[in-house]
Scaffold this motif. Sequence first.
Motif, PDB file in Angstrom:
ATOM      1  N   ARG A 126      -8.190  -3.718  24.620  1.00  0.00           N
ATOM      2  CA  ARG A 126      -7.382  -3.686  23.666  1.00  0.00           C
ATOM      3  C   ARG A 126      -8.097  -4.394  22.372  1.00  0.00           C
ATOM      4  O   ARG A 126      -8.800  -5.276  22.423  1.00  0.00           O
ATOM      5  CB  ARG A 126      -6.056  -4.941  24.250  1.00  0.00           C
ATOM      6  N   TRP A 127      -7.367  -3.782  21.267  1.00  0.00           N
ATOM      7  CA  TRP A 127      -7.958  -4.122  20.027  1.00  0.00           C
ATOM      8  C   TRP A 127      -6.597  -4.564  19.161  1.00  0.00           C
ATOM      9  O   TRP A 127      -5.522  -3.984  19.229  1.00  0.00           O
ATOM     10  CB  TRP A 127      -8.589  -2.839  19.360  1.00  0.00           C
ATOM     11  N   THR A 128      -6.734  -5.660  18.418  1.00  0.00           N
ATOM     12  CA  THR A 128      -5.675  -6.190  17.293  1.00  0.00           C
ATOM     13  C   THR A 128      -6.601  -6.438  16.240  1.00  0.00           C
ATOM     14  O   THR A 128      -7.939  -6.467  16.064  1.00  0.00           O
ATOM     15  CB  THR A 128      -5.138  -7.422  17.810  1.00  0.00           C
ATOM     16  N   PRO A 129      -5.994  -6.168  14.924  1.00  0.00           N
ATOM     17  CA  PRO A 129      -6.697  -6.505  14.080  1.00  0.00           C
ATOM     18  C   PRO A 129      -7.458  -8.096  13.841  1.00  0.00           C
ATOM     19  O   PRO A 129      -8.531  -7.988  12.988  1.00  0.00           O
ATOM     20  CB  PRO A 129      -5.481  -6.625  12.562  1.00  0.00           C
ATOM     21  N   GLY A 130      -7.173  -8.992  14.684  1.00  0.00           N
ATOM     22  CA  GLY A 130      -7.668 -10.220  14.575  1.00  0.00           C
ATOM     23  C   GLY A 130      -8.760 -10.305  15.713  1.00  0.00           C
ATOM     24  O   GLY A 130      -9.788 -11.237  15.854  1.00  0.00           O
ATOM     25  N   THR A 131      -9.192  -8.972  16.471  1.00  0.00           N
ATOM     26  CA  THR A 131     -10.093  -8.987  17.593  1.00  0.00           C
ATOM     27  C   THR A 131     -11.417  -9.114  16.914  1.00  0.00           C
ATOM     28  O   THR A 131     -11.814  -8.350  16.066  1.00  0.00           O
ATOM     29  CB  THR A 131     -10.150  -7.697  18.310  1.00  0.00           C
ATOM     30  N   ARG A 132     -12.074  -9.955  17.768  1.00  0.00           N
ATOM     31  CA  ARG A 132     -13.759 -10.037  17.157  1.00  0.00           C
ATOM     32  C   ARG A 132     -14.593  -8.890  18.022  1.00  0.00           C
ATOM     33  O   ARG A 132     -14.719  -8.873  19.116  1.00  0.00           O
ATOM     34  CB  ARG A 132     -14.256 -11.242  17.569  1.00  0.00           C
ATOM     35  N   LEU A 133     -15.148  -7.917  17.425  1.00  0.00           N
ATOM     36  CA  LEU A 133     -15.859  -7.055  17.799  1.00  0.00           C
ATOM     37  C   LEU A 133     -17.216  -7.427  17.929  1.00  0.00           C
ATOM     38  O   LEU A 133     -17.701  -8.076  17.211  1.00  0.00           O
ATOM     39  CB  LEU A 133     -15.744  -5.608  17.027  1.00  0.00           C
ATOM     40  N   GLU A 134     -17.746  -6.810  18.979  1.00  0.00           N
ATOM     41  CA  GLU A 134     -19.462  -6.816  19.269  1.00  0.00           C
ATOM     42  C   GLU A 134     -19.827  -5.483  19.418  1.00  0.00           C
ATOM     43  O   GLU A 134     -19.337  -4.390  19.330  1.00  0.00           O
ATOM     44  CB  GLU A 134     -19.647  -7.676  20.465  1.00  0.00           C
ATOM     45  N   ARG A 135     -21.351  -5.484  19.114  1.00  0.00           N
ATOM     46  CA  ARG A 135     -21.938  -4.295  19.224  1.00  0.00           C
ATOM     47  C   ARG A 135     -22.153  -3.678  20.691  1.00  0.00           C
ATOM     48  O   ARG A 135     -22.636  -4.528  21.511  1.00  0.00           O
ATOM     49  CB  ARG A 135     -23.446  -4.348  18.609  1.00  0.00           C
ATOM     50  N   GLY A 136     -21.587  -2.434  20.951  1.00  0.00           N
ATOM     51  CA  GLY A 136     -21.854  -1.996  22.240  1.00  0.00           C
ATOM     52  C   GLY A 136     -22.767  -0.856  22.472  1.00  0.00           C
ATOM     53  O   GLY A 136     -23.667  -0.952  21.751  1.00  0.00           O
ATOM     54  N   HIS A 137     -22.662   0.197  23.269  1.00  0.00           N
ATOM     55  CA  HIS A 137     -23.471   1.235  23.560  1.00  0.00           C
ATOM     56  C   HIS A 137     -23.578   1.933  22.263  1.00  0.00           C
ATOM     57  O   HIS A 137     -22.609   2.189  21.497  1.00  0.00           O
ATOM     58  CB  HIS A 137     -23.079   1.914  24.419  1.00  0.00           C
ATOM     59  N   TRP A 138     -24.978   2.425  21.846  1.00  0.00           N
ATOM     60  CA  TRP A 138     -25.086   2.800  20.695  1.00  0.00           C
ATOM     61  C   TRP A 138     -24.901   2.043  19.402  1.00  0.00           C
ATOM     62  O   TRP A 138     -24.580   2.499  18.103  1.00  0.00           O
ATOM     63  CB  TRP A 138     -24.532   4.444  20.394  1.00  0.00           C
ATOM     64  N   SER A 139     -24.737   0.724  19.621  1.00  0.00           N
ATOM     65  CA  SER A 139     -24.305  -0.114  18.405  1.00  0.00           C
ATOM     66  C   SER A 139     -22.977   0.229  17.907  1.00  0.00           C
ATOM     67  O   SER A 139     -22.824  -0.365  16.716  1.00  0.00           O
ATOM     68  CB  SER A 139     -25.521  -0.101  17.473  1.00  0.00           C
ATOM     69  N   ILE A 140     -22.090   0.808  18.515  1.00  0.00           N
ATOM     70  CA  ILE A 140     -20.668   1.252  18.231  1.00  0.00           C
ATOM     71  C   ILE A 140     -19.976  -0.190  18.411  1.00  0.00           C
ATOM     72  O   ILE A 140     -19.840  -0.851  19.436  1.00  0.00           O
ATOM     73  CB  ILE A 140     -20.040   2.323  19.104  1.00  0.00           C
ATOM     74  N   PRO A 141     -19.272  -0.789  17.423  1.00  0.00           N
ATOM     75  CA  PRO A 141     -18.328  -1.734  17.647  1.00  0.00           C
ATOM     76  C   PRO A 141     -17.152  -1.755  18.636  1.00  0.00           C
ATOM     77  O   PRO A 141     -16.575  -0.679  18.644  1.00  0.00           O
ATOM     78  CB  PRO A 141     -17.744  -2.150  16.287  1.00  0.00           C
ATOM     79  N   VAL A 142     -17.195  -2.607  19.691  1.00  0.00           N
ATOM     80  CA  VAL A 142     -16.214  -2.531  20.338  1.00  0.00           C
ATOM     81  C   VAL A 142     -15.452  -4.058  20.760  1.00  0.00           C
ATOM     82  O   VAL A 142     -16.166  -5.028  20.585  1.00  0.00           O
ATOM     83  CB  VAL A 142     -16.919  -2.154  21.920  1.00  0.00           C
ATOM     84  N   PRO A 143     -14.402  -4.046  21.280  1.00  0.00           N
ATOM     85  CA  PRO A 143     -13.676  -5.369  21.791  1.00  0.00           C
ATOM     86  C   PRO A 143     -14.691  -6.232  22.794  1.00  0.00           C
ATOM     87  O   PRO A 143     -15.302  -5.255  23.611  1.00  0.00           O
ATOM     88  CB  PRO A 143     -12.439  -5.003  22.134  1.00  0.00           C
TER      89      PRO A 143
END
Length: 228
Positions: A126-143
């Motif tokens: 789940r994502w909301t505008p306040g979610t802190r994203l982190e780098r996932g696979h291939w450095s794609i931002p993910v929750p």
Amino acid sequence: MSKEGRYASPPCMAGDVDPTYFDPLGVDPAQARDVARWRGAERRRLASFRERLGQTERAQASSSICGHLATVLALRGALRGTVLAGYWPVRCEPDLRPLLHDLHDQGVRIALPAVETRAAPLVFRRWTPGTRLERGHWSIPVPPPEAETLTPDIALAPCLGWDRGGFRLGWGGGYFDRTLAALSPRPLTIGIALGAARLPTIYPQPHDIPLDLVVTETGLSVERKDIS
């Protein structure tokens, strides 16, 4: 054409014979290699084309796609409580983040895909505008991993290329098709693409799953007739 009714030429030459030809069984190893090489070349070509577009042109295309997609989603019942799997734009993909914000404000629950296990189906966090994203696979931002896991009712898929059958050319990892094959019931799938990225065919193979709809900057460009 052979006496069995199939094309004698492999897919790497099929464009010279019939641009809509593909072998739906796709079990011949040589054919599979030809398709893989062709797809690799098309990925490079289409990625280069997209990168060469200026920021203004990409922004205009993204804005137009957001407008058309909002209309499609409204018609398809994306209401409060609906779970919609979006994506975070990378590699010059159409940017749908303004629409994701709007949908969140309307009560649609937004999720973003994440790779938790290589060569396995995606999970949707789940994502909301306040979610802190982190780098996932291939450095794609993910929750982050602690975010709620959701099952999408509607899933958006960015396309490098697409064809009139609704088949998608992605980056080649196979994650989206693998995920659709594992989900039951299957979500409504909507490809997000540029109109100029349309191909006569992607030479679909047995693992390829067609999208239900494709939306481009010009509007709804594919709608499969076997969906409600």
